[in-house]
Design a protein around this motif. Structure first.
Motif: not given
Length: 117
Positions: A66-73, A91-95, A99-115
């Motif tokens: 789904n879109k949230t899982e793709k956002s994490k990818l 520096t995170f720019d949520r645009g 900070y919820h849903g897909r935007v939060k998923a991008v941030a979590e995926g980036a943190r898990e990736g080492g950022l």
């Protein structure tokens, strides 16, 4: 423009006054459309996009998720590209988005990736 988009535009301008991407710590900018999500690493000093990832990339689009899982990818993909460039902190720019849903998923995926934010 409708009310929602003008409110988001005001929020974007207010956020951009406070944060900017420098050479050692670029800005991780997120754009969310109805169907896709995009992330960019931007150096605001020179006005250059260092790396970009989106849900339209072939390896992410091929995933059945789904879109949230793709956002994490997308977040993990931008983190992988950042590590190739030698960037560890951003520096995170949520645009202007909440900070919820897909935007939060991008941030979590980036943190898990080492950022680090």
């Amino acid at each position: 423009m409708n009310n929602k988009s003008t409110a988001r535009q005001k929020i974007r301008y207010r956020i951009r006054k406070k944060i900017n991407g420098i050479n050692g710590k670029p800005r991780l900018s997120v754009f969310r459309s109805n169907t896709d999500i995009y992330a960019q690493l931007i150096n605001d000093e020179s006005g250059v996009t260092l790396a970009a990832a989106s849900s339209k990339d072939k390896d992410i689009k091929a995933q059945k998720a789904n879109k949230t899982e793709k956002s994490k990818l997308v977040g993990s993909a931008i983190a992988r590209k950042a590590s190739e460039l030698g960037v560890t902190a951003v520096t995170f720019d949520r645009g202007g988005y909440i900070y919820h849903g897909r935007v939060k998923a991008v941030a979590e995926g980036a943190r898990e990736g080492g950022l680090q934010f």
